[in-house]
Motif scaffolding. Structure first.
Motif: not given
Length: 292
Positions: A72-76, A116-129, A168-174
């Motif tokens: 999920v860290t691979d947005t392409a 950063r690795e954890l944020m990519d996995l838990h936040f940026f990846g889910p946001a991209a999906l 926390f970031a994921l929940e705020g976005l959601s």
């Protein structure tokens, strides 16, 4: 079927039940949710970094389950998997952002790279999906986004600050997302599990930052206690999956769903503590406007 390009292309009206796209489906909550959806007669696109571990699931449901490689860290790759799923089945009814890992360490012990690795996995990846799936759900006028957070997404404690920050970031976005997509008939469900027997606390799913002696008293018990709890947790992942399906089926699906006695007790205590603090400082808080 381990590769998106090798998957079948059934017609839209031949996809049984709802079509689920689940990340991190190789074990734990992801696997339990996939099995519950299949038991309900639905169709599941189960993704994992190593989809070969899902061969038994696909073999048991060859007409309604497909395993696909996805980091999920691979947005392409996310965009390609979403596009292929819509091509095969004509729609995505439920997307579950479940892929994740743990991190134990005091804030001072935790490196930028780990954060950063954890944020990519838990936040940026889910946001991209979510961004990739939403146009299809909006066109359909329906759908559901399930965000697998944690009781650590509502409150936190020593040793899990980095992990909780991502949740926390994921929940705020959601929370914002839920209000944005509700007019389009799309639900958002934030799931906040406590301790469950998912393997999360053991093996490669849990990382620990190098320890500093200064934090032995506050973080030390978490550093040793969390791995020691593996396999002894009160929570049953299968019951958690059933609770998630029940919440999605409800006419009034909750925005947040704590799961487990520890999560429920912890959330209630946190809410009460927050309210008490606001009331104790209410006069100071309200006294910050211009006079007159």
């Amino acid at each position: 079927m381990n590769n998106a390009s090798a998957a079948p292309a059934p017609a839209r009206d031949r996809a049984p039940g709802r079509v689920w796209l689940i990340t991190g489906a190789s074990s734990g909550f992801g696997r339990a949710i996939a099995e519950a959806a299949l038991a309900a007669g639905d169709t599941v696109v189960a993704t994992a970094r190593r989809p070969d571990v899902l061969e038994d699931l696909v073999a048991a449901h060859p007409d309604r389950a497909v395993a696909v490689q996805l980091d999920v860290t691979d947005t392409a790759r996310i965009a390609a998997v979403v596009a292929d799923t819509v091509l095969w089945y004509g729609r995505i009814d439920v997307v579950v952002n479940n892929a994740g890992m743990g991190l134990v360490g005091a804030v001072e012990e935790t490196s930028d790279r780990e954060l950063r690795e954890l944020m990519d996995l838990h936040f940026f990846g889910p946001a991209a999906l979510v961004r990739a799936v939403l146009p299809h759900m909006r066109r359909a006028g329906s759908g559901a986004v399930v965000q697998m957070s944690s009781m650590g997404g509502r409150f936190t404690f020593p040793g899990v600050g980095g992990y909780s920050a991502t949740k926390f970031a994921l929940e705020g976005l959601s929370e914002a997302l839920a209000a944005e997509v509700a007019p389009h008939g799309i639900k958002v469900l934030i799931v906040e599990p406590g301790s469950f027997r998912t393997g999360f606390a053991g093996g490669g799913a849990l990382r620990r930052s190098p320890a500093l002696p200064a934090y032995e008293q506050t973080v030390g018990p978490v550093r040793t206690g969390l791995p020691d709890s593996d396999g002894k947790q009160e929570g049953d992942p299968d019951r958690a999956a059933a609770a998630i399906l029940t919440a999605l089926a409800a006419e009034d699906t909750p925005l947040r769903l704590p799961l487990g006695n520890d999560a429920t007790d912890g959330v209630l205590a946190s809410l009460e503590s927050s309210r008490d603090e606001v009331l104790a400082w209410e006069k100071v808080s309200r006294g910050t406007g211009f006079n007159g």
